[in-house]
Motif scaffolding. Sequence first.
Motif, mmCIF file in Angstrom:
data_model
loop_
_atom_site.group_PDB
_atom_site.id
_atom_site.type_symbol
_atom_site.label_atom_id
_atom_site.label_comp_id
_atom_site.label_asym_id
_atom_site.label_seq_id
_atom_site.Cartn_x
_atom_site.Cartn_y
_atom_site.Cartn_z
ATOM 1 N N SER A 101 0.804 -1.223 0.000
ATOM 2 C CA SER A 101 0.000 0.000 0.000
ATOM 3 C C SER A 101 0.825 1.255 0.000
ATOM 4 N N SER A 102 2.112 1.169 0.239
ATOM 5 C CA SER A 102 2.953 2.367 0.253
ATOM 6 C C SER A 102 4.301 2.024 -0.321
ATOM 7 N N GLY A 103 5.099 3.066 -0.596
ATOM 8 C CA GLY A 103 6.403 2.847 -1.185
ATOM 9 C C GLY A 103 6.306 2.791 -2.685
ATOM 10 N N VAL A 104 7.401 2.486 -3.328
ATOM 11 C CA VAL A 104 7.487 2.455 -4.791
ATOM 12 C C VAL A 104 7.776 1.025 -5.202
ATOM 13 N N THR A 105 6.916 0.460 -6.036
ATOM 14 C CA THR A 105 7.089 -0.912 -6.511
ATOM 15 C C THR A 105 7.047 -0.926 -8.030
ATOM 16 N N VAL A 106 7.445 -2.066 -8.614
ATOM 17 C CA VAL A 106 7.541 -2.172 -10.073
ATOM 18 C C VAL A 106 6.274 -2.796 -10.628
ATOM 19 N N PHE A 107 5.128 -2.287 -10.195
ATOM 20 C CA PHE A 107 3.859 -2.829 -10.696
ATOM 21 C C PHE A 107 2.883 -1.682 -10.867
ATOM 22 N N GLY A 108 1.730 -1.853 -11.519
ATOM 23 C CA GLY A 108 0.874 -0.721 -11.738
ATOM 24 C C GLY A 108 -0.548 -0.903 -12.156
ATOM 25 N N GLY A 109 -1.308 0.280 -12.571
ATOM 26 C CA GLY A 109 -2.722 0.406 -12.840
ATOM 27 C C GLY A 109 -3.110 1.052 -14.159
ATOM 28 N N ALA A 110 -4.224 1.910 -14.300
ATOM 29 C CA ALA A 110 -4.725 2.367 -15.604
ATOM 30 C C ALA A 110 -5.584 3.619 -15.578
ATOM 31 N N ALA A 111 -5.580 4.570 -16.625
ATOM 32 C CA ALA A 111 -6.543 5.672 -16.854
ATOM 33 C C ALA A 111 -5.969 6.731 -17.780
ATOM 34 N N SER A 112 -6.123 8.053 -17.392
ATOM 35 C CA SER A 112 -5.675 9.131 -18.283
ATOM 36 C C SER A 112 -4.153 9.252 -18.251
ATOM 37 N N VAL A 113 -3.622 9.939 -19.230
ATOM 38 C CA VAL A 113 -2.175 10.033 -19.385
ATOM 39 C C VAL A 113 -1.739 11.459 -19.093
ATOM 40 N N SER A 114 -0.675 11.588 -18.356
ATOM 41 C CA SER A 114 -0.090 12.910 -18.098
ATOM 42 C C SER A 114 1.370 12.731 -17.787
ATOM 43 N N SER A 115 2.138 13.763 -17.929
ATOM 44 C CA SER A 115 3.562 13.714 -17.583
ATOM 45 C C SER A 115 3.833 14.768 -16.536
ATOM 46 N N SER A 116 4.798 14.485 -15.706
ATOM 47 C CA SER A 116 5.101 15.406 -14.600
ATOM 48 C C SER A 116 6.527 15.186 -14.176
ATOM 49 N N SER A 117 7.089 16.167 -13.644
ATOM 50 C CA SER A 117 8.457 16.063 -13.134
ATOM 51 C C SER A 117 8.505 15.906 -11.638
ATOM 52 N N SER A 118 7.380 15.971 -11.002
ATOM 53 C CA SER A 118 7.345 15.833 -9.543
ATOM 54 C C SER A 118 7.534 14.390 -9.166
ATOM 55 N N SER A 119 7.969 14.137 -7.948
ATOM 56 C CA SER A 119 8.185 12.772 -7.447
ATOM 57 C C SER A 119 6.859 12.144 -7.075
ATOM 58 N N PRO A 120 6.795 10.831 -7.111
ATOM 59 C CA PRO A 120 5.546 10.146 -6.798
ATOM 60 C C PRO A 120 5.197 10.265 -5.334
ATOM 61 N N SER A 121 3.893 10.119 -5.044
ATOM 62 C CA SER A 121 3.404 10.172 -3.666
ATOM 63 C C SER A 121 3.690 8.861 -2.973
ATOM 64 N N SER A 122 3.392 8.817 -1.671
ATOM 65 C CA SER A 122 3.680 7.618 -0.883
ATOM 66 C C SER A 122 2.792 6.452 -1.260
ATOM 67 N N GLU A 123 1.646 6.687 -1.886
ATOM 68 C CA GLU A 123 0.737 5.606 -2.262
ATOM 69 C C GLU A 123 0.893 5.205 -3.718
ATOM 70 N N SER A 124 1.931 5.722 -4.391
ATOM 71 C CA SER A 124 2.083 5.456 -5.822
ATOM 72 C C SER A 124 2.479 4.008 -6.049
ATOM 73 N N CYS A 125 2.051 3.520 -7.219
ATOM 74 C CA CYS A 125 2.452 2.192 -7.706
ATOM 75 C C CYS A 125 3.208 2.457 -8.999
ATOM 76 N N LEU A 126 4.484 2.140 -9.054
ATOM 77 C CA LEU A 126 5.347 2.586 -10.139
ATOM 78 C C LEU A 126 5.816 1.432 -10.996
ATOM 79 N N LEU A 127 5.973 1.746 -12.313
ATOM 80 C CA LEU A 127 6.704 0.899 -13.244
ATOM 81 C C LEU A 127 8.043 1.587 -13.491
ATOM 82 N N LEU A 128 9.170 0.909 -13.287
ATOM 83 C CA LEU A 128 10.503 1.475 -13.475
ATOM 84 C C LEU A 128 11.106 0.939 -14.752
ATOM 85 N N LEU A 129 11.528 1.836 -15.646
ATOM 86 C CA LEU A 129 12.123 1.451 -16.921
ATOM 87 C C LEU A 129 13.462 2.159 -17.064
ATOM 88 N N ASP A 130 14.468 1.468 -17.615
ATOM 89 C CA ASP A 130 15.766 2.052 -17.979
ATOM 90 C C ASP A 130 15.848 2.100 -19.483
#
Length: 900
Positions: A101-130
Amino acid sequence: HLLLFLLFVGPFNCFASYSRATELFYSLNEGLPAGVLIGSLAHDLRLPTSSGQRPAAPQPPLSFTLASRGLGGQYVQLDNRSGELHTSDVEIDREALCVESSGVTVFGGAASVSSSSSSPSSESCLLLLDVLVLPQEYFRLVKVKIAIQDVNDNAPRFPVPHIHLSVPENAPVNTRLAIEHPALDPDVGTNGVQTYRLRDNYGVFTLDVEENESGERTPYLIVMGALDRETREEYVTVIVAEDGGTPALVGSATLTIAISDINDNCPQFSDSQLNVTLYGNSSLGTHLATVHAVDMDLGSNAQITYSYSQKVPQPSRDLFHLDESTGAITLSSKVDGDTPRLHKLIILGNGPGCIPAVITVLVTIIKVMTRPPEVVPRFIANEAEGVVYLKELEPINTPIAFFTIKDPDEKYKVNCYLEGDGPFRLSPYKPYNNEYLLETTKPLDYETQQLYEISVVAWNSEGFHVNKIVKIQVLDDNDNSPVFSQQLIELSIEENNVPNAFLTKLHATDADSGERGQVSYFLGPDAPSYFSLDKSTGVLTVSTQLDREEKEKYRYTVKAVDSGFPPRESIATVTITVLDKNDNSPRFINKDFSFFVPENFPGFGEIGVISVTDADAGQNGWVALSVLNGSDIFVIDTGKGVLRAKVSLDREQQSSYVLWIEAVDGGDPALSSTAKITILLLDINDNPPLVLFPQSNMSYLLVLPSTLPGSPITEVYAVDKDTGMNAVIAYSIIGRRGPRPESFRIDPKTGNITLEESLMQNDYGLYRLLVKVSDHGYPEPLHSTVMVNLFVNDTVSNESYIESLLRKEPDISIEEKQPQISIEPTHKKMESASCMPTLVALSIISLGSIALVTGMGIYICLRKGKKHHRADENLEVQIPLNGRINLHMLEKKPMEISNI
């Protein structure tokens, strides 16, 4: 990855000079379809593209590559040239991927698209790509972070379908009870569970929700009104959980609220006083009364004990016993003359933590001066603990017991009688007084009734009654044989059955009990060995294949034997009918049939009978016959097997026929067989000899006067289309005309005409010989005639004169002579003219006559032999007929032709 870096960017010093690390952050809703644009790396990194200002010198194209296609790489598609990042065919489910439920993980969800330079919140679910950007001039390692945003795609769900909660009935208003199984919602934030409610609160319950520091919401049940278990002990409702999504999703479970009992009720008697009367002569243990109090509580809260109040005096306590559990009051001591007539028993009903309930029992004792009679039994039959055991089928008047009736005061008359149903009798046993005998009146039957209960009643003149109960148990005996449900068991089974085929299950019952009623099954001595009967189950089977054609009916006995001693048995009859299957082809009596039929046999006459059988039964054994070849000439009667010819047959056209007959049965599928039929046509004398030479009665031949005697002059040649004796031809002269007509003779065998005597001057002229050509047919030979004309002269000077003589009707007398018998058919032989002397000719004629007589004798003997054996043999080599014989006048009955 270091190997990849060296491969793409060259020497390490170049890599150190130009490498830069960049981080991009994107946000994406879960559940989006494939092809949705996430972001453009080239645009967001402000890298030159082909659409921008053309550089002064040509630049190599940009290349974007995922450094590693790990778990996150399967959800995106990267355009290597443009650097655009799109969703792939694999749909992103945030709840399946982000298990924390918290932290940054390599898994995720779905909806509208946007880009931002701000860091993710504590409840974010992240996909990490190099992402690697090439060529070397633009080389950099880009860290792409895609935050998967939650959507409300999951409804709240309770972990159990039924939730049980217990509330004490004395719970005060506003009592809060936590519901231990709150609803779960994989969604986060406002999409998670927000509120709870009850569909029916019964006016006494409501729900409240408390949220702890971690954000978990727990529902609480709040008591809003007074509870009473004795009024209602359970409430059943539905608890509903609802999330905060739009639209909101709900989940539910059944909530059962049980009201637990507390000790809030005390025992109570329905009456405050109970009056009881007791006779002074009552026996010990006499029941007076039972007091009963009621407590509305449950379990241990409702347990009641009974006791005497301290106000009850000890003599009353000793006289009457009170059962503290049941409240039963019984007489525990004998009543005598000093016993008070009135007793006041104050009884308390005690409950836990309660003031006792009180009831008063007033016992009035009525003193009796006389004592009741006494009944003293003395058992003759086996008795144990008051039960008498008698075997069934005991004879009538079997004694059971003596009963002695006594009056303790010895001043009253006592009578005795028997109460109860059963085949028993109680009668005075003379000459003794007050002695009675209990005995049976008919045999007992265990299968009808096993237990009897009777009473011996004694009473005196004062009205006192005494009952003595006697129980009689009937013991079973092996008096019943097993009984089959059917005495005649009729079964059927198709032939060619599988081995050990099930036939039936026999059933017999035995009314006896125990081992005496256990039935075993056995085959009778007349049962074939290939039938088996299970001793215990009664299952009847057959171990081999049955053949209906071998045996159609089976009849034998079976026995049912019980396990008594001695054993008893009964017998039933089993009949088994073997049902037919079409397993046999039609069978001809002979594979080859031969029939001899006279030619010219009338159409549709009976040629012969084709005998065929089929071992099967019913329709399977029905046989149809048909002619496979020659059906345009011959026909066969299917029912009788009679072979007939549609037309009259002529041996001279065809002497024999070969037919193939097929027999087909009526089974399904049908079976068939074939047989060969040979029909030989017997010749009959239906063709007279045909004269081939001379060709005309008007022809003539010149005979020179110098012809020597014995010289051949000419010949008559004829043939016969018949065979055998019907074709044996004899020649004879039956009419003559001329100067000396006896000068010429004809050979009866060859038809050669020779000169008998020397011709003289007076013998000149026309000779006319009427020659009869006859066969040897039976019963009457057929013949033809021809006129042989001989003109004796040196020359033929006037042919017209001769022809005029020939045209005149000759006055010839017919000679009635028997034709000469010839043994062999006439064959034309070319004989040369001979100039033998007359003596030689006469010798030849003599030898021919001897041969002719010999042949006639042989023929007559053969004919007599055939006539003698004609009745036994039914076979004719020839059937001679008259030229105009009528075939229908031969015999009226059908001709029987034997098979050969």
